[in-house]
Design a protein around this motif. Structure first.
Motif, PDB file in Angstrom:
ATOM      1  N   SER A  89       0.840  -1.296  -0.017  1.00 28.95           N
ATOM      2  CA  SER A  89       0.070  -0.048   0.159  1.00 28.95           C
ATOM      3  C   SER A  89       1.044   1.196  -0.016  1.00 28.95           C
ATOM      4  CB  SER A  89      -0.929  -0.019   1.050  1.00 28.95           C
ATOM      5  OG  SER A  89      -1.544   1.210   1.327  1.00 28.95           O
ATOM      6  N   ARG A  90       1.938   1.327   0.883  1.00 30.65           N
ATOM      7  CA  ARG A  90       2.827   2.498   0.792  1.00 30.65           C
ATOM      8  C   ARG A  90       3.646   2.553  -0.393  1.00 30.65           C
ATOM      9  NH1 ARG A  90       3.786   5.386   5.016  1.00 30.65           N
ATOM     10  NH2 ARG A  90       5.867   5.429   4.292  1.00 30.65           N
ATOM     11  N   LEU A  91       4.072   1.566  -0.931  1.00 29.89           N
ATOM     12  CA  LEU A  91       4.573   1.649  -2.248  1.00 29.89           C
ATOM     13  C   LEU A  91       3.824   2.409  -3.261  1.00 29.89           C
ATOM     14  CD1 LEU A  91       6.476  -1.634  -2.414  1.00 29.89           C
ATOM     15  CD2 LEU A  91       7.632   0.635  -2.245  1.00 29.89           C
ATOM     16  N   ALA A  92       2.458   2.483  -3.119  1.00 28.94           N
ATOM     17  CA  ALA A  92       1.552   2.929  -4.324  1.00 28.94           C
ATOM     18  C   ALA A  92       1.371   4.212  -3.935  1.00 28.94           C
ATOM     19  CB  ALA A  92       0.326   2.032  -4.517  1.00 28.94           C
ATOM     20  N   LEU A  93       1.789   5.015  -2.925  1.00 28.35           N
ATOM     21  CA  LEU A  93       1.312   6.371  -2.432  1.00 28.35           C
ATOM     22  C   LEU A  93       1.700   7.347  -3.479  1.00 28.35           C
ATOM     23  CD1 LEU A  93       2.401   6.491   1.370  1.00 28.35           C
ATOM     24  CD2 LEU A  93       0.298   6.554   0.650  1.00 28.35           C
ATOM     25  N   PHE A  94       2.640   7.309  -4.137  1.00 27.07           N
ATOM     26  CA  PHE A  94       2.972   8.375  -5.054  1.00 27.07           C
ATOM     27  C   PHE A  94       3.039   7.848  -6.526  1.00 27.07           C
ATOM     28  CE2 PHE A  94       5.070   9.364  -0.961  1.00 27.07           C
ATOM     29  CZ  PHE A  94       4.400  10.582  -0.465  1.00 27.07           C
ATOM     30  N   ARG A  95       2.411   6.838  -6.632  1.00 26.71           N
ATOM     31  CA  ARG A  95       2.575   6.220  -8.195  1.00 26.71           C
ATOM     32  C   ARG A  95       2.173   7.239  -9.170  1.00 26.71           C
ATOM     33  NH1 ARG A  95       0.561   0.557  -7.872  1.00 26.71           N
ATOM     34  NH2 ARG A  95       2.535   0.444  -6.926  1.00 26.71           N
ATOM     35  N   ASP A  96       0.861   7.954  -8.933  1.00 30.62           N
ATOM     36  CA  ASP A  96       0.389   9.034  -9.939  1.00 30.62           C
ATOM     37  C   ASP A  96       1.599  10.184 -10.272  1.00 30.62           C
ATOM     38  OD1 ASP A  96      -1.907   7.298 -10.062  1.00 30.62           O
ATOM     39  OD2 ASP A  96      -3.164   8.904  -8.701  1.00 30.62           O
ATOM     40  N   LEU A  97       1.989  10.704  -8.995  1.00 33.84           N
ATOM     41  CA  LEU A  97       3.007  11.823  -9.033  1.00 33.84           C
ATOM     42  C   LEU A  97       4.272  11.365  -9.827  1.00 33.84           C
ATOM     43  CD1 LEU A  97       2.559  13.493  -5.619  1.00 33.84           C
ATOM     44  CD2 LEU A  97       1.809  14.125  -8.049  1.00 33.84           C
ATOM     45  N   GLU A  98       4.652  10.033  -9.794  1.00 34.73           N
ATOM     46  CA  GLU A  98       5.702   9.717 -10.361  1.00 34.73           C
ATOM     47  C   GLU A  98       5.580   9.506 -11.998  1.00 34.73           C
ATOM     48  OE1 GLU A  98       6.161   5.969  -8.470  1.00 34.73           O
ATOM     49  OE2 GLU A  98       7.377   6.876  -6.682  1.00 34.73           O
ATOM     50  N   LYS A  99       4.396   8.900 -12.370  1.00 36.38           N
ATOM     51  CA  LYS A  99       3.816   9.027 -13.549  1.00 36.38           C
ATOM     52  C   LYS A  99       4.180  10.367 -14.223  1.00 36.38           C
ATOM     53  CE  LYS A  99       0.438   7.294 -16.883  1.00 36.38           C
ATOM     54  NZ  LYS A  99       0.773   8.367 -17.731  1.00 36.38           N
ATOM     55  N   VAL A 100       3.386  11.499 -13.728  1.00 40.46           N
ATOM     56  CA  VAL A 100       3.451  12.824 -14.099  1.00 40.46           C
ATOM     57  C   VAL A 100       4.921  13.341 -14.409  1.00 40.46           C
ATOM     58  CG1 VAL A 100       3.033  15.261 -13.465  1.00 40.46           C
ATOM     59  CG2 VAL A 100       1.422  13.278 -13.196  1.00 40.46           C
ATOM     60  N   SER A 101       5.708  13.086 -13.208  1.00 39.55           N
ATOM     61  CA  SER A 101       7.220  13.178 -13.176  1.00 39.55           C
ATOM     62  C   SER A 101       7.857  12.751 -14.507  1.00 39.55           C
ATOM     63  CB  SER A 101       7.911  13.041 -11.999  1.00 39.55           C
ATOM     64  OG  SER A 101       9.455  13.310 -12.023  1.00 39.55           O
ATOM     65  N   LEU A 102       7.720  11.338 -14.721  1.00 40.47           N
ATOM     66  CA  LEU A 102       8.101  10.711 -15.835  1.00 40.47           C
ATOM     67  C   LEU A 102       7.872  11.173 -17.426  1.00 40.47           C
ATOM     68  CD1 LEU A 102      10.017   8.421 -16.900  1.00 40.47           C
ATOM     69  CD2 LEU A 102       8.233   6.919 -16.731  1.00 40.47           C
ATOM     70  N   ASP A 103       6.330  11.305 -17.476  1.00 40.69           N
ATOM     71  CA  ASP A 103       6.010  11.925 -18.551  1.00 40.69           C
ATOM     72  C   ASP A 103       6.373  13.301 -18.825  1.00 40.69           C
ATOM     73  OD1 ASP A 103       4.163   9.708 -18.970  1.00 40.69           O
ATOM     74  OD2 ASP A 103       2.495  10.656 -18.026  1.00 40.69           O
ATOM     75  N   ASN A 104       6.570  14.006 -17.823  1.00 41.48           N
ATOM     76  CA  ASN A 104       7.415  15.404 -18.113  1.00 41.48           C
ATOM     77  C   ASN A 104       8.944  15.420 -18.440  1.00 41.48           C
ATOM     78  OD1 ASN A 104       4.872  16.744 -17.483  1.00 41.48           O
ATOM     79  ND2 ASN A 104       5.720  17.016 -15.400  1.00 41.48           N
ATOM     80  N   PHE A 105       9.587  14.300 -17.942  1.00 42.00           N
ATOM     81  CA  PHE A 105      10.922  14.078 -18.407  1.00 42.00           C
ATOM     82  C   PHE A 105      10.828  13.676 -19.886  1.00 42.00           C
ATOM     83  CE2 PHE A 105      14.599  11.284 -18.930  1.00 42.00           C
ATOM     84  CZ  PHE A 105      15.508  12.123 -18.605  1.00 42.00           C
ATOM     85  N   HIS A 106      10.204  12.891 -20.433  1.00 39.55           N
ATOM     86  CA  HIS A 106      10.053  12.251 -21.733  1.00 39.55           C
ATOM     87  C   HIS A 106       9.530  13.511 -22.792  1.00 39.55           C
ATOM     88  CE1 HIS A 106      11.748   8.363 -20.946  1.00 39.55           C
ATOM     89  NE2 HIS A 106      10.679   8.197 -20.099  1.00 39.55           N
ATOM     90  N   ASN A 107       8.910  14.484 -22.337  1.00 40.94           N
ATOM     91  CA  ASN A 107       8.576  15.601 -22.669  1.00 40.94           C
ATOM     92  C   ASN A 107       9.550  16.587 -23.387  1.00 40.94           C
ATOM     93  OD1 ASN A 107       7.108  17.786 -24.259  1.00 40.94           O
ATOM     94  ND2 ASN A 107       5.923  18.002 -22.461  1.00 40.94           N
ATOM     95  N   PRO A 108      10.155  16.545 -24.639  1.00 39.15           N
ATOM     96  CA  PRO A 108      10.984  17.565 -25.179  1.00 39.15           C
ATOM     97  C   PRO A 108      10.860  18.948 -24.679  1.00 39.15           C
ATOM     98  CG  PRO A 108       9.696  16.826 -26.997  1.00 39.15           C
ATOM     99  CD  PRO A 108       9.246  16.059 -25.688  1.00 39.15           C
ATOM    100  N   GLU A 109       9.834  19.387 -24.584  1.00 40.04           N
ATOM    101  CA  GLU A 109       9.270  20.713 -24.397  1.00 40.04           C
ATOM    102  C   GLU A 109       9.381  21.213 -22.778  1.00 40.04           C
ATOM    103  OE1 GLU A 109       5.629  21.977 -25.994  1.00 40.04           O
ATOM    104  OE2 GLU A 109       6.546  21.389 -28.101  1.00 40.04           O
ATOM    105  N   CYS A 110       9.448  20.080 -21.955  1.00 37.84           N
ATOM    106  CA  CYS A 110       9.436  20.259 -20.426  1.00 37.84           C
ATOM    107  C   CYS A 110      10.912  20.845 -20.078  1.00 37.84           C
ATOM    108  CB  CYS A 110       9.187  18.898 -19.788  1.00 37.84           C
ATOM    109  SG  CYS A 110       9.051  19.164 -17.805  1.00 37.84           S
ATOM    110  N   LYS A 111      10.765  21.861 -19.227  1.00 33.96           N
ATOM    111  CA  LYS A 111      12.139  22.336 -18.637  1.00 33.96           C
ATOM    112  C   LYS A 111      12.772  21.332 -17.900  1.00 33.96           C
ATOM    113  CE  LYS A 111      10.538  27.129 -18.400  1.00 33.96           C
ATOM    114  NZ  LYS A 111      10.259  28.324 -17.538  1.00 33.96           N
ATOM    115  N   CYS A 112      12.212  20.345 -17.385  1.00 33.13           N
ATOM    116  CA  CYS A 112      12.910  19.470 -16.632  1.00 33.13           C
ATOM    117  C   CYS A 112      13.898  18.688 -16.897  1.00 33.13           C
ATOM    118  CB  CYS A 112      11.957  18.283 -15.821  1.00 33.13           C
ATOM    119  SG  CYS A 112      11.018  17.249 -16.880  1.00 33.13           S
ATOM    120  N   ARG A 113      13.809  18.627 -18.299  1.00 32.34           N
ATOM    121  CA  ARG A 113      14.820  17.806 -19.233  1.00 32.34           C
ATOM    122  C   ARG A 113      16.236  18.678 -19.565  1.00 32.34           C
ATOM    123  NH1 ARG A 113      14.409  13.040 -21.849  1.00 32.34           N
ATOM    124  NH2 ARG A 113      16.161  13.755 -23.134  1.00 32.34           N
ATOM    125  N   LYS A 114      15.798  20.053 -18.949  1.00 34.32           N
ATOM    126  CA  LYS A 114      17.019  20.951 -19.364  1.00 34.32           C
ATOM    127  C   LYS A 114      17.697  21.565 -18.130  1.00 34.32           C
ATOM    128  CE  LYS A 114      14.421  22.405 -23.460  1.00 34.32           C
ATOM    129  NZ  LYS A 114      13.663  23.574 -23.932  1.00 34.32           N
TER     130      LYS A 114
END
Length: 280
Positions: A254-279
């Motif tokens: 249960s605890r391992l799933a706490l931030f799963r949605d936020l982790e997906k958002v962070s990963l999606d942003n990283f793979h988005n070339p327009e996102c500042k997080c890659r730069k």
């Protein structure tokens, strides 16, 4: 700053780094881990120490690209640097002469069980390795495993290598065929839970290395808390290894799933070339 000396691709999204970290290399033992941070703006993540070279002062980490930080880590090349690399952390594996040890690994857990197998064998144990993966292409470190195991068995979900089925299917056969004194397991939480349930039936001591959410690795934040034998323990300072039969697996999952949605958002942003997080 810690320099990457060698980078290897071991399999699909699985990479190995040897880093220059002489103090850690000198003191690390099987079962311990490091906390790393790629740069000033990166998150801290724990990774098990997969090997050391004392003479050259090198430490090996092996990781699977699953989240934003591990994908970013995988973009680094030999000659590059990691900002923070702290360790060795956690208690080492309990290495004794038990007799016959079944060491069970699933997925990238293979990398984490490798130094444990080596230490157990050096202590005079007979080591039976049981390694599982979804298919043959996802099996890593086979040659290294052969060198530290007296017997090495594989299980794949699709039957492309070894036994078709789960590691618990193979482990059950091993337990029926010989006297196993202790089981060591590391891998996905559902796998470790299944191993614990199986060995509990025969009252075989079983150790598991847990991978809860971890922030600082020093016991200060409390994020890695797990319930073991009804008591709160911190995986970073009390573990990471615990008696598998006493772990509250439902709570851990249960605890391992706490931030799963936020982790997906962070990963999606990283793979988005327009996102500042890659730069940054």
């Amino acid at each position: 700053m810690f320099k990457i000396i060698l980078k290897e691709i071991l399999g699909q999204n699985v990479k190995s780094f040897w880093l220059e970290a002489p103090d850690i290399a000198k003191n690390a033992k099987a079962g311990q881990f490091v906390m790393l941070r790629i740069n000033d703006k990166g998150e801290r993540i724990p990774l098990t120490i997969a090997g050391t070279d004392h003479e050259k002062g090198l430490v090996r980490i092996i990781f699977q690209e699953t989240g934003k930080t591990t994908f970013e880590l995988g973009t680094l090349e030999a000659g590059g640097f990691i900002k923070d690399f702290v360790g060795p952390l956690g208690h080492p594996t309990e290495i004794e002469k038990y007799g016959t040890v079944a060491a069970v690994a699933g997925g990238v857990g293979t990398a984490e069980v490798l130094p444990v197998m080596e230490s157990l064998r050096k202590a005079g144990n007979r080591v039976v390795g049981v390694v599982g993966a979804r298919n043959k292409d996802l099996i890593i470190l086979e040659k290294e495993l052969e060198e530290v195991c007296d017997e090495l068995l594989f299980a794949t979900d699709d039957g492309s290598y070894g036994t078709k089925g789960l590691v618990t299917d193979v482990l059950k056969t091993v337990m029926n065929n010989e006297n196993i004194n202790i089981v060591y397991a590391i891998g996905p939480v559902p796998m470790m839970k299944a191993v614990a349930n199986l060995t509990k039936e025969k009252n075989i001591k079983t150790l598991v290395s847990l991978n809860p959410i971890m922030v600082d690795g020093t016991g200060m934040c409390g994020a890695c808390r797990v319930t073991v034998d009804g008591k709160t323990r911190f995986a970073c300072v009390d573990g990471p290894e615990f008696d598998a039969h006493k772990v509250n697996w439902t709570e851990l999952i249960s605890r391992l799933a706490l931030f799963r949605d936020l982790e997906k958002v962070s990963l999606d942003n990283f793979h988005n070339p327009e996102c500042k997080c890659r730069k940054e």
